[in-house]
Design an enzyme around this catalytic site. Structure first.
Site, PDB file in Angstrom:
ATOM      1  N   ASP A  49      -6.802  -3.161   1.870  1.00  0.00           N
ATOM      2  CA  ASP A  49      -4.891  -3.613   1.132  1.00  0.00           C
ATOM      3  C   ASP A  49      -4.474  -4.517   1.031  1.00  0.00           C
ATOM      4  O   ASP A  49      -3.697  -4.671   0.387  1.00  0.00           O
ATOM      5  CB  ASP A  49      -4.443  -2.708   1.607  1.00  0.00           C
ATOM      6  CG  ASP A  49      -3.785  -2.178   2.749  1.00  0.00           C
ATOM      7  OD1 ASP A  49      -4.690  -1.601   3.769  1.00  0.00           O
ATOM      8  OD2 ASP A  49      -2.825  -2.218   3.120  1.00  0.00           O
ATOM      9  N   ASN A  81       1.271  -1.385   0.458  1.00  0.00           N
ATOM     10  CA  ASN A  81       0.018   0.314   0.130  1.00  0.00           C
ATOM     11  C   ASN A  81       0.482   1.567  -0.213  1.00  0.00           C
ATOM     12  O   ASN A  81       1.953   1.645   0.808  1.00  0.00           O
ATOM     13  CB  ASN A  81      -1.347  -0.361   1.131  1.00  0.00           C
ATOM     14  CG  ASN A  81      -2.146   0.975   1.067  1.00  0.00           C
ATOM     15  OD1 ASN A  81      -2.237   1.449   0.492  1.00  0.00           O
ATOM     16  ND2 ASN A  81      -2.952   0.697   2.336  1.00  0.00           N
ATOM     17  N   GLU A 136       2.824  -6.617  12.168  1.00  0.00           N
ATOM     18  CA  GLU A 136       1.912  -6.496  10.285  1.00  0.00           C
ATOM     19  C   GLU A 136       2.865  -5.487   9.631  1.00  0.00           C
ATOM     20  O   GLU A 136       3.096  -5.906   8.407  1.00  0.00           O
ATOM     21  CB  GLU A 136       0.472  -5.465  10.005  1.00  0.00           C
ATOM     22  CG  GLU A 136       0.756  -4.007  10.951  1.00  0.00           C
ATOM     23  CD  GLU A 136      -0.588  -3.298  10.561  1.00  0.00           C
ATOM     24  OE1 GLU A 136      -1.585  -4.009  11.326  1.00  0.00           O
ATOM     25  OE2 GLU A 136      -0.824  -2.049   9.784  1.00  0.00           O
ATOM     26  N   GLU A 188      -2.828  -3.283  19.997  1.00  0.00           N
ATOM     27  CA  GLU A 188      -1.778  -3.983  18.181  1.00  0.00           C
ATOM     28  C   GLU A 188      -1.209  -2.813  18.467  1.00  0.00           C
ATOM     29  O   GLU A 188      -1.314  -1.674  18.795  1.00  0.00           O
ATOM     30  CB  GLU A 188      -2.897  -3.746  17.731  1.00  0.00           C
ATOM     31  CG  GLU A 188      -2.001  -3.958  16.683  1.00  0.00           C
ATOM     32  CD  GLU A 188      -3.143  -4.222  14.957  1.00  0.00           C
ATOM     33  OE1 GLU A 188      -4.382  -4.755  14.842  1.00  0.00           O
ATOM     34  OE2 GLU A 188      -2.704  -4.658  13.409  1.00  0.00           O
ATOM     35  N   TRP A 240       2.641   6.887  11.941  1.00  0.00           N
ATOM     36  CA  TRP A 240       0.999   7.148  11.432  1.00  0.00           C
ATOM     37  C   TRP A 240       0.830   5.251  11.881  1.00  0.00           C
ATOM     38  O   TRP A 240       1.739   5.075  11.143  1.00  0.00           O
ATOM     39  CB  TRP A 240       1.692   7.386   9.524  1.00  0.00           C
ATOM     40  CG  TRP A 240      -0.145   6.986   9.452  1.00  0.00           C
ATOM     41  CD1 TRP A 240      -1.142   8.231  10.044  1.00  0.00           C
ATOM     42  CD2 TRP A 240      -0.915   5.985   8.641  1.00  0.00           C
ATOM     43  NE1 TRP A 240      -2.603   8.055   9.329  1.00  0.00           N
ATOM     44  CE2 TRP A 240      -2.411   6.708   8.543  1.00  0.00           C
ATOM     45  CE3 TRP A 240      -0.874   4.901   8.207  1.00  0.00           C
ATOM     46  CZ2 TRP A 240      -3.462   5.874   8.491  1.00  0.00           C
ATOM     47  CZ3 TRP A 240      -1.157   4.024   7.908  1.00  0.00           C
ATOM     48  CH2 TRP A 240      -3.137   4.738   7.194  1.00  0.00           C
ATOM     49  N   ARG A 283     -12.341  -4.460  16.299  1.00  0.00           N
ATOM     50  CA  ARG A 283     -11.384  -3.365  16.513  1.00  0.00           C
ATOM     51  C   ARG A 283     -12.194  -1.994  16.366  1.00  0.00           C
ATOM     52  O   ARG A 283     -12.687  -1.715  15.589  1.00  0.00           O
ATOM     53  CB  ARG A 283     -10.491  -3.711  15.338  1.00  0.00           C
ATOM     54  CG  ARG A 283      -9.501  -2.574  15.891  1.00  0.00           C
ATOM     55  CD  ARG A 283      -8.362  -2.471  14.692  1.00  0.00           C
ATOM     56  NE  ARG A 283      -8.936  -1.553  13.658  1.00  0.00           N
ATOM     57  CZ  ARG A 283      -8.479  -1.189  12.673  1.00  0.00           C
ATOM     58  NH1 ARG A 283      -7.765  -1.815  12.657  1.00  0.00           N
ATOM     59  NH2 ARG A 283      -8.867  -0.113  12.010  1.00  0.00           N
ATOM     60  N   HIS A 298      -2.803 -10.066   8.917  1.00  0.00           N
ATOM     61  CA  HIS A 298      -3.881  -9.062   8.771  1.00  0.00           C
ATOM     62  C   HIS A 298      -3.962  -9.071   7.434  1.00  0.00           C
ATOM     63  O   HIS A 298      -3.545  -9.487   6.513  1.00  0.00           O
ATOM     64  CB  HIS A 298      -1.695  -7.518   8.153  1.00  0.00           C
ATOM     65  CG  HIS A 298      -2.197  -6.355   8.597  1.00  0.00           C
ATOM     66  ND1 HIS A 298      -1.820  -6.066   7.637  1.00  0.00           N
ATOM     67  CD2 HIS A 298      -2.832  -5.592   9.065  1.00  0.00           C
ATOM     68  CE1 HIS A 298      -1.870  -4.883   7.600  1.00  0.00           C
ATOM     69  NE2 HIS A 298      -2.948  -4.347   8.016  1.00  0.00           N
ATOM     70  N   HIS A 329     -13.788  -4.242  11.670  1.00  0.00           N
ATOM     71  CA  HIS A 329     -13.153  -3.030  12.083  1.00  0.00           C
ATOM     72  C   HIS A 329     -14.104  -1.531  12.080  1.00  0.00           C
ATOM     73  O   HIS A 329     -15.537  -1.394  11.129  1.00  0.00           O
ATOM     74  CB  HIS A 329     -12.728  -2.464  10.621  1.00  0.00           C
ATOM     75  CG  HIS A 329     -11.035  -2.579  10.141  1.00  0.00           C
ATOM     76  ND1 HIS A 329     -10.810  -1.930   9.680  1.00  0.00           N
ATOM     77  CD2 HIS A 329     -10.871  -3.787  11.506  1.00  0.00           C
ATOM     78  CE1 HIS A 329      -9.052  -2.760   9.819  1.00  0.00           C
ATOM     79  NE2 HIS A 329      -9.219  -3.793  10.829  1.00  0.00           N
ATOM     80  N   TYR A 351      -6.119   8.632  13.150  1.00  0.00           N
ATOM     81  CA  TYR A 351      -6.364   7.412  11.957  1.00  0.00           C
ATOM     82  C   TYR A 351      -7.269   6.143  11.935  1.00  0.00           C
ATOM     83  O   TYR A 351      -7.401   6.208  13.999  1.00  0.00           O
ATOM     84  CB  TYR A 351      -5.192   6.359  12.704  1.00  0.00           C
ATOM     85  CG  TYR A 351      -5.089   4.988  12.184  1.00  0.00           C
ATOM     86  CD1 TYR A 351      -5.417   3.944  12.978  1.00  0.00           C
ATOM     87  CD2 TYR A 351      -5.039   4.298  11.179  1.00  0.00           C
ATOM     88  CE1 TYR A 351      -5.552   3.166  12.853  1.00  0.00           C
ATOM     89  CE2 TYR A 351      -5.162   2.651  10.409  1.00  0.00           C
ATOM     90  CZ  TYR A 351      -5.815   2.076  11.014  1.00  0.00           C
ATOM     91  OH  TYR A 351      -5.607   0.567  10.875  1.00  0.00           O
ATOM     92  N   ARG A 391       1.432 -10.549  13.389  1.00  0.00           N
ATOM     93  CA  ARG A 391       0.568  -9.805  12.149  1.00  0.00           C
ATOM     94  C   ARG A 391       0.549 -10.001  11.446  1.00  0.00           C
ATOM     95  O   ARG A 391      -0.141  -9.514  10.971  1.00  0.00           O
ATOM     96  CB  ARG A 391       0.156  -8.283  13.350  1.00  0.00           C
ATOM     97  CG  ARG A 391      -0.688  -8.151  14.465  1.00  0.00           C
ATOM     98  CD  ARG A 391      -2.376  -8.262  14.118  1.00  0.00           C
ATOM     99  NE  ARG A 391      -2.691  -7.132  13.501  1.00  0.00           N
ATOM    100  CZ  ARG A 391      -3.589  -7.458  12.983  1.00  0.00           C
ATOM    101  NH1 ARG A 391      -3.911  -8.038  12.227  1.00  0.00           N
ATOM    102  NH2 ARG A 391      -3.940  -6.362  12.618  1.00  0.00           N
ATOM    103  N   HIS A 436      -1.364   1.562  16.684  1.00  0.00           N
ATOM    104  CA  HIS A 436      -0.798   2.202  14.881  1.00  0.00           C
ATOM    105  C   HIS A 436       0.347   2.547  15.370  1.00  0.00           C
ATOM    106  O   HIS A 436       1.073   3.847  14.725  1.00  0.00           O
ATOM    107  CB  HIS A 436      -1.408   3.003  14.122  1.00  0.00           C
ATOM    108  CG  HIS A 436      -1.372   2.468  12.939  1.00  0.00           C
ATOM    109  ND1 HIS A 436      -1.112   3.025  12.287  1.00  0.00           N
ATOM    110  CD2 HIS A 436      -1.918   1.545  12.186  1.00  0.00           C
ATOM    111  CE1 HIS A 436      -1.410   2.593  10.831  1.00  0.00           C
ATOM    112  NE2 HIS A 436      -2.254   1.818  10.712  1.00  0.00           N
TER     113      HIS A 436
HETATM  114  C1  CS2 Z   1      -4.338  -1.737  10.310  1.00  0.00           C
HETATM  115  C2  CS2 Z   1      -3.526  -1.121   8.632  1.00  0.00           C
HETATM  116  O1  CS2 Z   1      -5.583  -3.072   9.831  1.00  0.00           O
HETATM  117  C3  CS2 Z   1      -4.676  -2.778  11.241  1.00  0.00           C
HETATM  118  O2  CS2 Z   1      -3.899  -3.077  11.459  1.00  0.00           O
HETATM  119  O3  CS2 Z   1      -2.689  -1.139  10.869  1.00  0.00           O
HETATM  120  O4  CS2 Z   1      -5.036  -1.138   8.271  1.00  0.00           O
HETATM  121  C4  CS2 Z   1      -3.374  -0.369   7.684  1.00  0.00           C
HETATM  122  O5  CS2 Z   1      -2.604   0.987   8.296  1.00  0.00           O
HETATM  123  C5  CS2 Z   1      -2.818  -0.263   6.247  1.00  0.00           C
HETATM  124  O6  CS2 Z   1      -2.672  -1.565   6.314  1.00  0.00           O
HETATM  125  C6  CS2 Z   1      -1.724   0.644   5.245  1.00  0.00           C
HETATM  126  O7  CS2 Z   1      -1.780   0.008   4.248  1.00  0.00           O
HETATM  127 MG    MG Z   2      -2.977  -3.085  12.738  1.00  0.00          MG
END
Ligand code: CS2
Ligand code: MG
Length: 398
Positions: A312, A37, A258, A232, A398, A147, A308, A122, A159, A279, A208
């Site tokens: 994306d 991504n 991730e 996480e 981020w 989540r 993960h 989510h 975020y 992850r 994050h």
């Molecule tokens: C996030 C992701 O799903 C998650 O746990 O950390 O959405 C992450 O922000 C994106 O995969 C970044 O491309």
């Molecule tokens: Mg994440």
């Protein structure tokens, strides 16, 4: 059997995806996901210019040897671009091998260890009412785990909280951050969620990568009364040792990885049981072959999988994940953010999502195809991930 062609297909049915399609002299094809991504074109170039020429004429059955040749032969090892490219090859070769065997991939990975794959979805909201609506929507879709992400008082763009339309993607959106405001507000969010939805609902949260170890320790401690399934990415974990401090202060389960792409990123975290869930995604960790080895390493320390699965990760990467999820013993949970209807059309697949659980289906191989004509109707669109700045303008994670 020999590989006679390998094509990199870049498409954007709502968001960009990079897919490798490998073809053999016996007409069997395999797919792999190479989507990174915000840096998709780097992987496209790596595959087209440096990997595809090496694949032509090779035996697709030699998955491990091909993997080792691409990993060690590059000399410049590891890293997200390299490992996403290798992942696409690895998954495409597993797809071919399973198709030739006439079996769904999970059968080649040891067969089913469970009937179906539990997921989490989510939920987010700029404020509590919006968050509650989002949680109810996920519950209505059957998700057994959710989540929770929310806005932070005083911040505009945060975020995980949808803030409407974003610019054309030609440059990163700048989000803003204030760790103090976040740490002061989040426990109250989970208190409200527990008051509204009760103690049973499985809740997760993604920090994050934004906290220092002592801030992560404080947040983990402050969230203990709300019994999270996990916290996480509580801190950027390049500094694996930092998790020792977090672990000393809190029993809130931790999930990390991730953004990790080889087992070396986990050596301390898993070896010292500093985390509870790993992850990494098939797509970013070099494929099915290394990820199943990571899960075996994690199992020695009673750590479970949590692949993960945001939007994306393409349906190809998701299909590979679900086969692994069904087969391994130390399965934890599968993130499943879903995809747009058009994405499902571009990638027709056998996997199903029913009442919050996934199943890979019984089709030979991954059980997924690529509609190249439809894919070509939706060309790549430049898009960046956001960046994050503190109130004084300092760049932050981020
Ligand atoms: C996030 C992701 O799903 C998650 O746990 O950390 O959405 C992450 O922000 C994106 O995969 C970044 O491309
Ligand atoms: Mg994440």
């Amino acid at each position: 059997m020999k590989i006679v062609d390998a094509r990199v297909v870049l498409t954007s049915p709502g968001r960009n995806f990079v897919t490798l399609k490998v073809e053999t002299d016996e007409g069997v094809t395999g797919l792999g996901d190479a989507t990174l991504n915000g840096r998709e074109l780097a992987v496209v170039g790596y595959l087209r210019d440096h990997v595809v020429p090496l694949l032509l004429g090779t035996d697709p059955y030699r998955i491990e040897d091909t993997w080792q040749a691409l990993y060690r032969g590059a000399y410049w090892r590891r890293g997200p671009v390299t490992m996403a490219a290798i992942a696409a090859v690895d998954v495409a070769l597993w797809d071919i091998k399973a198709k030739v065997a006439g079996l769904p991939l999970y059968q080649l990975l040891g067969g089913a260890s469970r009937e179906r794959v539990r997921t989490y979805g989510h939920a987010s909201g700029r404020d509590i009412p919006e968050l509650f609506d989002s949680i109810r929507a996920r519950l209505a879709e059957g998700y057994p785990a959710i989540r929770v992400q929310t806005g932070v008082p005083g911040l505009e763009r945060v975020y995980g909280v949808h803030h409407g339309a974003t610019p054309d993607g030609a440059r990163p959106v700048v989000e803003d951050w204030d760790t103090g405001a976040y740490l002061r507000s989040l426990p109250g969010v989970f208190d409200a969620v527990r008051q509204e939805f009760g103690p049973e609902l499985t809740l997760l949260h993604d920090a994050h990568h934004r906290l220092t170890p002592i801030q992560a320790a404080r947040l983990g401690k402050d969230l203990e009364p709300y019994d999270l399934f996990w916290l996480e990415d509580c801190t950027p974990a390049e500094n694996q040792d930092g998790l020792r401090l977090v672990r000393r202060h809190t029993t809130t389960p931790l999930a990390i990885g991730e953004v990790f792409n080889t087992v070396f990123d986990y050596q301390t975290l898993v070896g010292e049981q500093l985390i509870d869930y790993v992850r990494s995604a098939v797509t970013h960790f070099g494929g099915v072959s290394p990820l199943r080895k990571l899960f075996d390493f994690a199992a020695q320390h009673q750590i479970k999988s949590a692949i993960h699965g945001p939007e994306d990760i393409s349906p190809v990467g998701m299909a590979a994940a679900i086969h692994l999820d069904l087969a391994i013993h130390n399965f934890g949970i599968q993130e499943y953010a879903g995809h747009t209807p058009l994405t499902h059309e571009v990638f027709p697949h056998a996997y199903t999502f029913t009442d919050g659980y996934l199943h890979p289906g019984e089709a030979p191989g991954l059980g997924i195809e690529l509609d190249e004509e439809l894919a070509s109707a939706h060309p790549y669109e430049p898009a960046y991930l956001p960046i994050n700045r503190l109130q004084d303008g300092t760049i932050h994670d981020w």
